[in-house]
Design an enzyme around this catalytic site. Sequence first.
Site, PDB file in Angstrom:
ATOM      1  N   CYS A  10       6.917  -9.170 -11.358  1.00 55.79           N
ATOM      2  CA  CYS A  10       6.559  -8.410 -12.568  1.00 55.79           C
ATOM      3  C   CYS A  10       7.660  -7.414 -12.932  1.00 55.79           C
ATOM      4  CB  CYS A  10       5.193  -7.761 -12.381  1.00 55.79           C
ATOM      5  SG  CYS A  10       4.527  -7.107 -13.915  1.00 55.79           S
ATOM      6  N   TYR A  11       7.414  -6.108 -12.737  1.00 57.83           N
ATOM      7  CA  TYR A  11       8.493  -5.140 -12.995  1.00 57.83           C
ATOM      8  C   TYR A  11       9.717  -5.505 -12.138  1.00 57.83           C
ATOM      9  CZ  TYR A  11      11.228  -0.861 -12.651  1.00 57.83           C
ATOM     10  OH  TYR A  11      12.263   0.035 -12.648  1.00 57.83           O
TER      11      TYR A  11
ATOM     12  N   HIS B  65       1.717 -12.257 -10.879  1.00 61.71           N
ATOM     13  CA  HIS B  65       1.470 -11.637  -9.567  1.00 61.71           C
ATOM     14  C   HIS B  65       0.995 -12.664  -8.535  1.00 61.71           C
ATOM     15  CE1 HIS B  65       1.996  -7.410 -10.692  1.00 61.71           C
ATOM     16  NE2 HIS B  65       1.638  -7.839 -11.892  1.00 61.71           N
TER      17      HIS B  65
ATOM     18  N   LYS C  13      -7.297  -3.664   7.228  1.00 62.99           N
ATOM     19  CA  LYS C  13      -8.671  -3.714   7.728  1.00 62.99           C
ATOM     20  C   LYS C  13      -8.963  -4.990   8.515  1.00 62.99           C
ATOM     21  CE  LYS C  13     -13.253  -2.468   6.162  1.00 62.99           C
ATOM     22  NZ  LYS C  13     -13.107  -1.011   6.245  1.00 62.99           N
TER      23      LYS C  13
ATOM     24  N   GLY D 100       5.200  -2.532 -11.099  1.00 65.54           N
ATOM     25  CA  GLY D 100       5.095  -1.097 -11.345  1.00 65.54           C
ATOM     26  C   GLY D 100       4.705  -0.895 -12.787  1.00 65.54           C
TER      27      GLY D 100
ATOM     28  N   ASP E 147     -13.990   0.296  11.242  1.00 64.49           N
ATOM     29  CA  ASP E 147     -12.758   1.017  11.616  1.00 64.49           C
ATOM     30  C   ASP E 147     -13.039   2.156  12.594  1.00 64.49           C
ATOM     31  OD1 ASP E 147     -11.774  -0.599   9.639  1.00 64.49           O
ATOM     32  OD2 ASP E 147     -11.690   0.979   8.133  1.00 64.49           O
TER      33      ASP E 147
ATOM     34  N   GLU F  16       0.626 -12.190  -5.540  1.00 63.91           N
ATOM     35  CA  GLU F  16      -0.073 -11.498  -4.447  1.00 63.91           C
ATOM     36  C   GLU F  16      -1.558 -11.296  -4.713  1.00 63.91           C
ATOM     37  OE1 GLU F  16       1.823 -10.219  -6.719  1.00 63.91           O
ATOM     38  OE2 GLU F  16       1.582  -8.080  -7.037  1.00 63.91           O
TER      39      GLU F  16
END
Length: 504
Positions: free
Chosen positions: A78-79, A163, A359, A51, A220, A165
């Site tokens: 992180c945060y 991070h 997606k 964040g 989509d 991710e």
Amino acid sequence: MIKIIDCGSQLTQNIARRIRELGVFTEIVPFHTKPNKVLTKDLEGIIISGGQFSVYDENSPLYSKDILNSDMPILGICYGQQSIAHILGGKVRQAVNREYGETKVSIIKTSPLFKGIPKNFKVWMSHGDVVEEVPKDFKIIAESQNKEIAAMQKANIYSVQFHPEVDHTEYGRKILDNFLTICNAARTWDPTREYNKIIKETKEKIKGKTGVGGISGGVDSTTLSVLLNKIADKNYHPIFIDNGLLRLNELAEVKSILNELNLNVIYVDARKKFLKELKGITNPDEKRKIIGNEFIKIFEEEAKKLDAEYLAQGTLYPDVIESVPVYGSSSKIKRHHNVGGLPEKMNLKIIEPFKNLFKDEVRKIAKQKLGLPKKLIYRHPFPGPGLGVRIIGEITKEKLMTLKKADSIFIEELKKRNIYNNISQAFAILTSTQSVGVMGDEHTYKNIIALRAVTTKDFMTADWYDFDKKDLTAIVNRIINEVDGINRVVYDITQKPPGTIEWE
Ligand code: XMP
């Protein structure tokens, strides 16, 4: 399932995406969710997101200490690391050297979180604060090249300053995978298994009703239309709106793809209307809002003609999260026209069958369950606001024509050179900035076109495509020689983050 406590990071969705990719169902909940709502029976572990706040900010997103005392395996990112330290009595301070972008970390103590990972590896960092002192009984398990605390652990509570991710972190996936193993999480998530549930729930909602929805020829909206066409028995009418912001020959191309799918498509020519409303508008958010409103007006008009009762939208999970910021608009990146832009009072019921999917999960359903053609599934995505967000500043007919020509040369060359399928999304941008050049003996003062070509798995992080010099040179030369008004082409080499894929 794993719950992700969202503390307002723009990367929270990436965490969710990765966890699902690793076969575990996950949901994102806001940081202020009551502990009893977080600590449900089906919970196998908790991830606390990053964040943009400091733990010392007045409105810092601090979740309940009960969550940290719950005995659940926890991973702070992180945060997430800073807030764990802060809540449990450690110390957080401003970093002496703000770490942003690629950094190296070293593992200094073995930990199940780093199982199978070499001692030194590259990570992606983005933070202003660091943990100075770990809370009682925690041990430091990794440090950064600046000797800051890069990871800590106490029993089942783990945290990292970087991070895992984002793709730019080496072994990021492996770290998340290790955490899921620590959680002993059931690896049973498969989006195609959701298919039957989606069909059943949607059928109940639309039974006996007529509906409309947008179709753009993208994966989509086309998957959505094929799915609804299947269950609505010709009572679903996809609407293709030509808003004047389409690429060169797009209408013809889309028609040829959609014709093969036997859908009830209604084509609406609204070019004049959109361009009139956009006249003089330069602010990107305003452009998006106007385009979104015009889309909705047309859907409402068409729905009225058909006595339709519902509007189907190809909303995806990331759209839902991006549109629900933790605080105000700080963590909202962009206004996506298919969410958030809807009028408060609308007579149509909204149907969003894909709102829990990413997606590539929709792509998987399109391919494995609906058998849609490959050329459709792997078509580069094109945003709803179209070329409207690829012309910086005011949109005019002349600028549109210039951009369409440059963009079409770019894409044509990518296909001819067999590079199109190596790239996730490629397009040209009209920068609306002039620069000096020399052509023949003459000085010129003309527009700059920018080219963007990115590779990405999920469109939430992206890298620029590394062209062969000969390919890029040929593309640039063709654009300058064939498109009037252009004398310079630049190539965008910004990763996402910090850049976005689109320029507006
Ligand atoms: P950004 O620019 O946010 O783009 O990195 C990520 C992906 O989303 C597409 N995009 C949009 N699609 N309406 C859409 O339907 C929008 O307003 C919009 N903005 C961005 C973008 O093309 C990329 O694929």
